[in-house]
Design a protein around this motif. Structure first.
Motif, PDB file in Angstrom:
ATOM      1  N   ALA A 120      52.738  -1.143 -51.553  1.00 20.85           N
ATOM      2  CA  ALA A 120      53.331  -1.106 -52.888  1.00 20.85           C
ATOM      3  C   ALA A 120      54.856  -1.027 -52.809  1.00 20.85           C
ATOM      4  O   ALA A 120      55.420  -0.346 -51.947  1.00 20.85           O
ATOM      5  CB  ALA A 120      52.790   0.087 -53.670  1.00 20.85           C
ATOM      6  N   ASP A 121      55.524  -1.724 -53.739  1.00 22.88           N
ATOM      7  CA  ASP A 121      56.986  -1.684 -53.782  1.00 22.88           C
ATOM      8  C   ASP A 121      57.488  -0.292 -54.144  1.00 22.88           C
ATOM      9  O   ASP A 121      58.540   0.148 -53.659  1.00 22.88           O
ATOM     10  CB  ASP A 121      57.502  -2.688 -54.818  1.00 22.88           C
ATOM     11  N   ASP A 122      56.750   0.388 -54.985  1.00 21.15           N
ATOM     12  CA  ASP A 122      57.130   1.724 -55.455  1.00 21.15           C
ATOM     13  C   ASP A 122      56.282   2.761 -54.731  1.00 21.15           C
ATOM     14  O   ASP A 122      55.060   2.836 -54.928  1.00 21.15           O
ATOM     15  CB  ASP A 122      56.925   1.825 -56.974  1.00 21.15           C
ATOM     16  N   ASN A 198      55.508 -13.100 -61.029  1.00 23.53           N
ATOM     17  CA  ASN A 198      54.167 -12.535 -61.169  1.00 23.53           C
ATOM     18  C   ASN A 198      54.218 -11.072 -60.744  1.00 23.53           C
ATOM     19  O   ASN A 198      54.996 -10.694 -59.862  1.00 23.53           O
ATOM     20  CB  ASN A 198      53.166 -13.274 -60.286  1.00 23.53           C
ATOM     21  N   ILE A 199      53.382 -10.257 -61.354  1.00 28.50           N
ATOM     22  CA  ILE A 199      53.290  -8.855 -60.968  1.00 28.50           C
ATOM     23  C   ILE A 199      51.901  -8.560 -60.433  1.00 28.50           C
ATOM     24  O   ILE A 199      50.935  -9.263 -60.747  1.00 28.50           O
ATOM     25  CB  ILE A 199      53.602  -7.909 -62.157  1.00 28.50           C
ATOM     26  N   MET A 200      51.786  -7.531 -59.599  1.00 34.20           N
ATOM     27  CA  MET A 200      50.485  -6.999 -59.201  1.00 34.20           C
ATOM     28  C   MET A 200      50.367  -5.591 -59.757  1.00 34.20           C
ATOM     29  O   MET A 200      51.290  -4.786 -59.622  1.00 34.20           O
ATOM     30  CB  MET A 200      50.312  -6.951 -57.678  1.00 34.20           C
ATOM     31  N   ALA A 201      49.229  -5.307 -60.385  1.00 34.91           N
ATOM     32  CA  ALA A 201      49.040  -3.990 -60.991  1.00 34.91           C
ATOM     33  C   ALA A 201      47.588  -3.576 -60.926  1.00 34.91           C
ATOM     34  O   ALA A 201      46.678  -4.407 -60.796  1.00 34.91           O
ATOM     35  CB  ALA A 201      49.516  -4.003 -62.446  1.00 34.91           C
ATOM     36  N   LEU A 202      47.385  -2.278 -61.001  1.00 30.76           N
ATOM     37  CA  LEU A 202      46.043  -1.709 -61.107  1.00 30.76           C
ATOM     38  C   LEU A 202      45.576  -1.755 -62.552  1.00 30.76           C
ATOM     39  O   LEU A 202      46.351  -1.525 -63.481  1.00 30.76           O
ATOM     40  CB  LEU A 202      46.039  -0.260 -60.635  1.00 30.76           C
ATOM     41  N   THR A 203      44.293  -1.997 -62.714  1.00 26.53           N
ATOM     42  CA  THR A 203      43.640  -1.881 -64.019  1.00 26.53           C
ATOM     43  C   THR A 203      42.558  -0.821 -63.919  1.00 26.53           C
ATOM     44  O   THR A 203      41.760  -0.828 -62.966  1.00 26.53           O
ATOM     45  CB  THR A 203      43.006  -3.221 -64.437  1.00 26.53           C
ATOM     46  N   ARG A 204      42.552   0.091 -64.858  1.00 28.37           N
ATOM     47  CA  ARG A 204      41.453   1.054 -64.966  1.00 28.37           C
ATOM     48  C   ARG A 204      40.378   0.440 -65.848  1.00 28.37           C
ATOM     49  O   ARG A 204      40.652  -0.036 -66.947  1.00 28.37           O
ATOM     50  CB  ARG A 204      41.938   2.369 -65.571  1.00 28.37           C
ATOM     51  N   ILE A 242      51.881  -2.175 -58.815  1.00 28.13           N
ATOM     52  CA  ILE A 242      52.058  -2.181 -57.369  1.00 28.13           C
ATOM     53  C   ILE A 242      53.311  -2.959 -56.983  1.00 28.13           C
ATOM     54  O   ILE A 242      54.044  -2.584 -56.074  1.00 28.13           O
ATOM     55  CB  ILE A 242      50.806  -2.776 -56.693  1.00 28.13           C
ATOM     56  N   SER A 243      53.567  -4.058 -57.688  1.00 31.12           N
ATOM     57  CA  SER A 243      54.771  -4.850 -57.443  1.00 31.12           C
ATOM     58  C   SER A 243      55.177  -5.544 -58.734  1.00 31.12           C
ATOM     59  O   SER A 243      54.355  -6.176 -59.394  1.00 31.12           O
ATOM     60  CB  SER A 243      54.521  -5.894 -56.346  1.00 31.12           C
ATOM     61  N   HIS A 244      56.468  -5.445 -59.081  1.00 26.33           N
ATOM     62  CA  HIS A 244      56.987  -6.127 -60.263  1.00 26.33           C
ATOM     63  C   HIS A 244      57.350  -7.579 -59.957  1.00 26.33           C
ATOM     64  O   HIS A 244      57.678  -8.333 -60.873  1.00 26.33           O
ATOM     65  CB  HIS A 244      58.218  -5.385 -60.813  1.00 26.33           C
ATOM     66  N   ASP A 245      57.300  -7.967 -58.682  1.00 22.91           N
ATOM     67  CA  ASP A 245      57.529  -9.355 -58.278  1.00 22.91           C
ATOM     68  C   ASP A 245      56.847  -9.546 -56.931  1.00 22.91           C
ATOM     69  O   ASP A 245      57.297  -9.015 -55.916  1.00 22.91           O
ATOM     70  CB  ASP A 245      59.023  -9.663 -58.173  1.00 22.91           C
ATOM     71  N   LEU A 249      55.735  -9.541 -51.601  1.00 21.86           N
ATOM     72  CA  LEU A 249      54.546  -8.754 -51.271  1.00 21.86           C
ATOM     73  C   LEU A 249      53.466  -9.591 -50.592  1.00 21.86           C
ATOM     74  O   LEU A 249      52.862  -9.162 -49.601  1.00 21.86           O
ATOM     75  CB  LEU A 249      53.977  -8.111 -52.544  1.00 21.86           C
ATOM     76  N   ILE A 250      53.198 -10.783 -51.104  1.00 17.69           N
ATOM     77  CA  ILE A 250      52.097 -11.603 -50.611  1.00 17.69           C
ATOM     78  C   ILE A 250      52.194 -11.877 -49.107  1.00 17.69           C
ATOM     79  O   ILE A 250      51.200 -11.712 -48.380  1.00 17.69           O
ATOM     80  CB  ILE A 250      51.992 -12.920 -51.407  1.00 17.69           C
ATOM     81  N   PRO A 251      53.348 -12.267 -48.560  1.00 16.02           N
ATOM     82  CA  PRO A 251      53.406 -12.481 -47.110  1.00 16.02           C
ATOM     83  C   PRO A 251      53.063 -11.227 -46.303  1.00 16.02           C
ATOM     84  O   PRO A 251      52.555 -11.333 -45.181  1.00 16.02           O
ATOM     85  CB  PRO A 251      54.860 -12.921 -46.872  1.00 16.02           C
ATOM     86  N   ARG A 252      53.313 -10.047 -46.859  1.00 13.75           N
ATOM     87  CA  ARG A 252      53.042  -8.806 -46.125  1.00 13.75           C
ATOM     88  C   ARG A 252      51.565  -8.425 -46.136  1.00 13.75           C
ATOM     89  O   ARG A 252      51.112  -7.708 -45.241  1.00 13.75           O
ATOM     90  CB  ARG A 252      53.864  -7.652 -46.718  1.00 13.75           C
TER      91      ARG A 252
END
Length: 390
Positions: A120-122, A198-204, A242-245, A249-252
């Motif tokens: 995660a970026d944060d 694009n962002i990656m985020a958790l959804t509950r 998880i990431s605002h951009d 992130l994807i390559p990692r």
């Protein structure tokens, strides 16, 4: 369009450069895995047929794996020595998939969700959510099938997000996300409106504006907690992003995402070999005339284990296209070998393999899933072509 150069007969050759001989038994006989195998025998094996035929979702078993530390091995932030071990994470998954690959797939979903959070970026998002996921207290899935296909120019992103105060509003539908239930979480990638980011985020799964919908009945993987996921102005706070951009992130995460799937393939292959060997007790006098025998499959499986162990050492920190191509090639080979092994197991089982609860026909269906789960074999060939042309 020309096909990528693939060498099926040498697909696992990378493993031969290792000095140590690592076979499937060595991969799955680490002392840490003794309790895992006991849990598989005691709490999973009695339910395998119900999982496959009745759609029973083994949540208690999955929580139990977490209590044994099964989802921590590949996460440096969750280890006292700050070291990762993708090999052990794969070995756990293989042990589960050897018995029931539907549940092994759920283990991969849990592991991969943790893998995203690890990167995660944060760090605050990571530290808030990862202990819950890696311990199995919170179960969850990975909704990145659509995104991985999008990045390979196969399909568009299916969910969109609009920036609002404190987070995002999401809309759209993901048709299939697994290892879910009403109190689970999952990660997904959203296309930002009026932006190329694009962002990656958790959804509950219990958050407002979100609902799960039961999918049509499958011929396999009914017990994998697979649902369609619908967003309608569903608010996702920044504390779940998880990431605002995701550009960096994807390559990692991509090599780990794919390599962890080897646990499913290796487990299915060993399960097929087990079936072939069990049939020798009564049918060796006729099965000996079949071209495919377990010894040849064991040799190929051992090569796959060597290659998996080798690549696992680099997948943690190497974001290069070269490593990703090696991982894809290995993953392609696992699909081919799973299909080959499952067909052989069915032929060795003969008419017995047609029984509704027969392991042979279940492994045949599981092997096809190894070949079509994202990245599917055709997806891998397309991506290898792109990488070779770059």
């Amino acid at each position: 369009m020309p096909s990528p150069v693939l060498l099926p007969n040498h697909i696992f050759a990378i493993g031969h450069i290792m000095n140590a001989i690592i076979d499937f038994n060595q991969l799955t006989e680490h002392p840490v895995l003794a309790e895992i195998k006991a849990l598989v025998n005691q709490q999973l094996a009695p339910h395998t047929i119900a999982i496959d035929r009745q759609g029973y979702y083994p949540s208690d078993f999955l929580h139990g794996l977490g209590q044994l530390g099964a989802y921590r091995h590949h996460l440096a932030s969750q280890q006292p020595d700050r070291q990762t071990d993708l090999t052990q994470a794969i070995a756990v998954m293989a042990s589960v998939s050897q018995e029931c690959m539907s549940t092994g797939f759920c283990v991969w979903c849990q592991d991969t969700l943790a893998w995203y959070l690890e990167h995660a970026d944060d760090e605050r998002v990571r530290d808030n959510w990862l202990p819950l996921i890696s311990s199995g207290v919170q179960l969850g899935g990975t909704g990145l099938s659509n995104a991985m296909k999008h990045f390979a120019s196969i399909e568009p992103l299916k969910i969109r997000a609009r920036r609002v105060e404190g987070g995002y509003l999401a809309n759209g539908t993901l048709p299939w996300v697994s290892n879910l239930d009403k109190h689970h979480v999952f990660a997904a990638i959203f296309q930002l409106e009026d932006s190329s980011h694009n962002i990656m985020a958790l959804t509950r799964c219990d958050q407002p504006g979100f609902r799960l919908q039961q999918c049509a009945e499958f011929t396999a993987l009914e017990g994998s907690g697979t649902y369609a996921c619908h967003f309608k102005d569903s608010f996702i706070p920044d504390q779940q992003v998880i990431s605002h951009d995701v550009t960096t992130l994807i390559p990692r995460i991509r090599s780990g995402f794919v390599l962890l799937q080897m646990g499913m393939g290796l487990g299915v292959i060993q399960g097929c070999i087990d079936i072939m060997r069990s049939m020798r007790e009564t049918h060796q006098h006729v099965n000996c005339f079949l071209d495919e025998q377990p010894e040849a499959l064991e040799e190929a499986l051992d090569d796959a284990c060597k290659a998996t162990t080798l690549l696992a050492k680099d997948a943690v920190h190497d974001a290069s296209n070269a490593l990703f191509a090696d991982v894809l090639q290995l993953r392609y080979g696992a699909s081919e070998l799973a299909l080959r092994a499952s067909q052989a197991a069915m032929l060795h089982a003969g008419a017995r393999g047609y029984l509704a609860d027969a392991p042979a026909q279940r492994k045949l269906r599981e092997a096809y899933f190894v070949a079509i789960v994202t990245p599917a074999m055709k997806h891998i060939r397309k991506e290898l072509y792109r990488l070779q042309a770059a």
